[in-house]
Design a protein around this motif. Structure first.
Motif, PDB file in Angstrom:
ATOM      1  N   MET A   1     -34.960  24.185 -32.027  1.00 22.51           N
ATOM      2  CA  MET A   1     -36.068  23.364 -32.507  1.00 22.51           C
ATOM      3  C   MET A   1     -36.174  23.523 -34.012  1.00 22.51           C
ATOM      4  N   ILE A   2     -36.525  22.447 -34.741  1.00 23.41           N
ATOM      5  CA  ILE A   2     -36.663  22.490 -36.185  1.00 23.41           C
ATOM      6  C   ILE A   2     -38.059  22.035 -36.562  1.00 23.41           C
ATOM      7  N   ARG A   3     -38.727  22.841 -37.356  1.00 19.65           N
ATOM      8  CA  ARG A   3     -40.031  22.454 -37.862  1.00 19.65           C
ATOM      9  C   ARG A   3     -39.941  22.319 -39.366  1.00 19.65           C
ATOM     10  N   ILE A   4     -40.749  21.413 -39.944  1.00 21.34           N
ATOM     11  CA  ILE A   4     -40.633  21.146 -41.367  1.00 21.34           C
ATOM     12  C   ILE A   4     -42.000  21.015 -41.990  1.00 21.34           C
ATOM     13  N   ALA A   5     -42.107  21.471 -43.206  1.00 25.15           N
ATOM     14  CA  ALA A   5     -43.323  21.269 -43.981  1.00 25.15           C
ATOM     15  C   ALA A   5     -42.927  20.689 -45.324  1.00 25.15           C
ATOM     16  N   GLY A   6     -43.703  19.770 -45.862  1.00 26.94           N
ATOM     17  CA  GLY A   6     -43.361  19.187 -47.151  1.00 26.94           C
ATOM     18  C   GLY A   6     -42.620  17.892 -46.967  1.00 26.94           C
ATOM     19  N   LEU A   7     -41.727  17.530 -47.921  1.00 26.07           N
ATOM     20  CA  LEU A   7     -41.037  16.260 -47.909  1.00 26.07           C
ATOM     21  C   LEU A   7     -39.726  16.336 -47.148  1.00 26.07           C
ATOM     22  N   GLY A   8     -39.218  15.162 -46.713  1.00 21.06           N
ATOM     23  CA  GLY A   8     -37.879  15.077 -46.157  1.00 21.06           C
ATOM     24  C   GLY A   8     -37.853  15.275 -44.659  1.00 21.06           C
ATOM     25  N   LEU A   9     -36.655  15.148 -44.096  1.00 17.12           N
ATOM     26  CA  LEU A   9     -36.424  15.339 -42.676  1.00 17.12           C
ATOM     27  C   LEU A   9     -35.594  16.580 -42.479  1.00 17.12           C
ATOM     28  N   ARG A 126     -40.034  23.232 -47.173  1.00 21.67           N
ATOM     29  CA  ARG A 126     -39.939  24.404 -46.306  1.00 21.67           C
ATOM     30  C   ARG A 126     -39.785  23.949 -44.862  1.00 21.67           C
ATOM     31  N   GLY A 127     -39.096  24.732 -44.074  1.00 18.37           N
ATOM     32  CA  GLY A 127     -38.927  24.403 -42.663  1.00 18.37           C
ATOM     33  C   GLY A 127     -38.312  25.556 -41.897  1.00 18.37           C
ATOM     34  N   GLU A 128     -38.117  25.350 -40.594  1.00 21.53           N
ATOM     35  CA  GLU A 128     -37.502  26.351 -39.724  1.00 21.53           C
ATOM     36  C   GLU A 128     -36.316  25.744 -38.992  1.00 21.53           C
ATOM     37  N   VAL A 129     -35.282  26.536 -38.814  1.00 19.43           N
ATOM     38  CA  VAL A 129     -34.105  26.154 -38.035  1.00 19.43           C
ATOM     39  C   VAL A 129     -33.976  27.142 -36.876  1.00 19.43           C
ATOM     40  N   HIS A 130     -33.780  26.616 -35.677  1.00 17.67           N
ATOM     41  CA  HIS A 130     -33.659  27.451 -34.485  1.00 17.67           C
ATOM     42  C   HIS A 130     -32.248  27.319 -33.919  1.00 17.67           C
ATOM     43  N   THR A 131     -31.579  28.448 -33.684  1.00 17.12           N
ATOM     44  CA  THR A 131     -30.271  28.422 -33.027  1.00 17.12           C
ATOM     45  C   THR A 131     -30.445  28.506 -31.509  1.00 17.12           C
ATOM     46  N   ILE A 132     -29.449  28.024 -30.802  1.00 19.53           N
ATOM     47  CA  ILE A 132     -29.522  27.961 -29.347  1.00 19.53           C
ATOM     48  C   ILE A 132     -29.638  29.361 -28.740  1.00 19.53           C
ATOM     49  N   LYS A 133     -30.320  29.417 -27.594  1.00 22.08           N
ATOM     50  CA  LYS A 133     -30.465  30.665 -26.852  1.00 22.08           C
ATOM     51  C   LYS A 133     -29.776  30.503 -25.509  1.00 22.08           C
ATOM     52  N   PRO A 134     -28.531  30.986 -25.370  1.00 25.49           N
ATOM     53  CA  PRO A 134     -27.770  30.776 -24.131  1.00 25.49           C
ATOM     54  C   PRO A 134     -28.261  31.668 -23.002  1.00 25.49           C
ATOM     55  N   SER A 135     -27.858  31.309 -21.776  1.00 25.21           N
ATOM     56  CA  SER A 135     -28.186  32.142 -20.620  1.00 25.21           C
ATOM     57  C   SER A 135     -27.345  33.415 -20.606  1.00 25.21           C
ATOM     58  N   GLY A 136     -26.219  33.399 -21.285  1.00 29.88           N
ATOM     59  CA  GLY A 136     -25.366  34.573 -21.391  1.00 29.88           C
ATOM     60  C   GLY A 136     -24.375  34.389 -22.528  1.00 29.88           C
ATOM     61  N   VAL A 137     -23.865  35.494 -23.050  1.00 31.06           N
ATOM     62  CA  VAL A 137     -22.866  35.464 -24.125  1.00 31.06           C
ATOM     63  C   VAL A 137     -21.642  36.233 -23.658  1.00 31.06           C
ATOM     64  N   ALA A 138     -20.503  35.552 -23.553  1.00 30.83           N
ATOM     65  CA  ALA A 138     -19.252  36.158 -23.083  1.00 30.83           C
ATOM     66  C   ALA A 138     -18.447  36.640 -24.276  1.00 30.83           C
ATOM     67  N   THR A 139     -18.411  37.948 -24.443  1.00 30.67           N
ATOM     68  CA  THR A 139     -17.729  38.534 -25.596  1.00 30.67           C
ATOM     69  C   THR A 139     -16.349  39.044 -25.197  1.00 30.67           C
TER      70      THR A 139
END
Length: 402
Positions: A1-9, A126-139
Motif C-alpha cells: 500500500m502507498i500513502r502520500i502527502a503533499g503534491l503528486g501521485l 512525502r509518502g509511504e511505500v509498502h513492500t509485499i508480505k508473503p505467506s512464506g519466504v523460501a531461502t
C-alpha cells in the motif's frame, strides 16, 4: 500500500534488484532540503514530485522518485521499522532518483523528496511505500560450499527451506556458467532440493559459477524467493578410480593415465551370518570427505549394540564415498583376501600403504566408479549418486523439460 502527502501521485517503477539489505543509519539525502511545502514565483510553475509504479512493491524492485518541471534537490528514504536508510542514485539530469539498496519483505518505507523549479522555488513531497508480505519466504542454501577446489565429479545445487510449488519459474531464475563452456542441466531431487551436473564429468581446470536470482519472485502458494546465493567452484585435475568387484582391483587414473593399481576387498555378497550380504553399491561415487582416523560404528546405519553384526572399530585413512557408510580405508584384518575376495561390510578395504596413497591423493569431487560389486545402484540421495542417472533421465528431471 502507498500513502502520500503533499503534491503528486505515488507509485513504483519496476526494475531488477536482489538480496535483502539496507544501509544502517540515516537515509541518504540528495542536496539540501528546502522548506516544507511549496514556494511560488509568479509566472513560473511549481515543480512536482511523483513516486512512480504501483501498489505493494516487490522488494527486488527499486523505489523511484521523479520530478517534473524542475530537478530533485533532496531525497530521503527510511525504514522506521529498522531505523535504516536506503541509498540511491540520482540521474545525470537530476530528475530521477532510484534506490540501490535491497529492500525487505513486509516493510514500510517513508519517502521525503524536495524538488525545485526553474526559479529555485521548492516543493516537498512525502509518502509511504509498502513492500509485499508473503505467506512464506523460501531461502536457498548451497548444496556444496565453494571452499577449496574440487574433482571432475562435483555435483552442485541448492536446498530450499520451503517446498517449491512453481519449480519451472524457480529453475529459470538459476544461472550456471562454466569456463570452458559445458552442456549441463538441473534435476529436482524433491520438493526442496535441486542438483546440477554436466552431461559428462567437468573438464579438468574448469571454473563453474552458480547464481540465483530468486529473491522477490512469487514461487507458488503465496511463497516468495529469499536471499540469493552464489558460488564459484574451481575444478582441479581429473582423478578417477575404477574399482572392479570381479578382479578385486582398484585402479587410479590421473588425467586419463593409469598411475596406481591396488588390491581391494569390497562388501561381501555371500549370505553369511550374522548380517548376510553387505555388497558395495554399484555405480559412480564421488568423494564426499576424508578423515585420517575414525571410529567405524555400525549403529550409524541402524545396526546397534546387541544386534547381529554390530561392530565398532577404529579405522585409518578413510575416504568417504557415500552417505551410507561406504569408505575407501585401511583394514589390516582383510589384507589376506584383498585382491581375491569381497568380505567387507560395504567399504573398499586396502592395506596401509595403498589406503594412505588414496587418502593423500583423492579429494572432494574426485570420482570412484564401482562395477561388478553385486550390490544395488547407488541412489541419488546416498551421497552423489547423480552420475548413475542416464543423461536422458537427468534431463527429464528438469522442471523445464520433464
Amino acid at each position: 500500500m502507498i500513502r502520500i502527502a503533499g503534491l503528486g501521485l505515488v507509485a513504483l517503477l519496476l526494475a531488477a534488484c536482489s538480496g535483502q539489505t539496507e544501509t544502517a543509519g540515516a537515509a541518504q539525502a540528495v542536496g539540501a532540503a528546502g522548506a516544507p511545502g511549496t514556494a511560488t514565483v509568479p509566472g513560473v510553475p511549481a515543480a512536482t514530485v511523483a513516486f512512480e509504479g504501483g501498489d505493494q512493491l516487490s522488494p527486488k524492485d527499486p523505489i523511484v522518485v521523479k520530478a517534473s518541471g524542475g530537478t530533485l534537490q533532496a531525497v530521503t528514504v527510511t525504514n522506521p521499522q529498522t531505523g535504516n536508510g536506503v541509498k540511491g542514485d540520482l540521474s545525470p539530469d537530476k530528475t530521477t532518483w532510484t534506490s540501490t539498496d535491497h529492500l525487505r519483505y513486509g516493510s514500510t518505507y517513508q519517502v521525503a523528496a524536495t524538488a525545485v523549479n526553474q526559479a529555485g522555488a521548492a516543493t516537498e513531497q512525502r509518502g509511504e511505500v509498502h513492500t509485499i508480505k508473503p505467506s512464506g519466504v523460501a531461502t536457498p542454501a548451497l548444496f556444496q560450499s565453494a571452499s577449496g577446489d574440487f574433482g571432475v565429479g562435483l555435483i552442485i545445487g541448492l536446498k530450499f527451506d520451503h517446498d517449491i510449488a512453481d519449480k519451472a519459474a524457480v529453475e529459470k531464475s538459476f544461472k550456471v556458467t562454466s569456463s570452458p563452456a559445458q552442456d549441463g542441466g538441473w534435476y529436482w531431487v524433491g520438493k526442496r532440493e535441486v542438483h546440477f551436473r554436466p552431461k559428462e564429468y567437468w573438464k579438468a581446470g574448469s571454473t563453474v559459477k552458480l547464481e540465483t536470482t530468486t529473491f522477490g519472485m512469487p514461487i507458488g502458494g503465496g511463497v516468495y524467493g529469499g536471499q540469493d546465493v552464489s558460488a564459484t567452484y574451481k575444478i582441479h585435475d581429473s582423478w578417477i578410480a575404477k574399482a572392479d568387484g570381479k578382479t578385486h582391483q582398484i585402479k587410479a587414473y590421473h588425467n586419463g593415465q593409469l598411475v596406481k593399481t591396488a588390491p581391494t576387498s569390497m562388501g561381501k555378497t555371500a549370505n553369511t551370518p550374522p548380517r548376510g550380504p553387505t555388497p558395495t553399491f554399484n555405480g559412480t561415487h564421488t568423494v564426499l570427505g576424508k578423515e585420517d582416523h575414525k571410529i567405524m560404528d555400525s549403529c550409524s546405519y541402524g545396526v546397534c549394540e546387541g544386534d547381529p553384526g554390530y561392530y565398532k572399530a577404529p579405522e585409518n585413512w578413510n575416504v568417504r564415498i557415500s552417505n551410507d557408510g561406504e569408505y575407501l580405508h585401511e583394514n589390516l584384518k582383510t589384507v589376506g583376501v584383498q585382491g581375491s575376495d569381497n568380505v567387507s561390510n560395504g567399504c573398499l578395504n586396502m592395506n596401509t600403504e595403498n589406503a594412505k596413497w588414496f587418502f593423500d591423493t583423492f579429494n572432494v569431487g574426485d570420482v570412484v566408479e564401482v562395477t561388478n560389486s553385486g550390490g544395488p545402484q547407488l541412489a541419488i540421495n546416498n551421497g552423489h549418486g547423480d552420475w548413475a542417472i542416464s543423461w536422458s533421465a537427468w534431463q527429464a528431471g528438469s522442471a523445464l523439460h520433464g
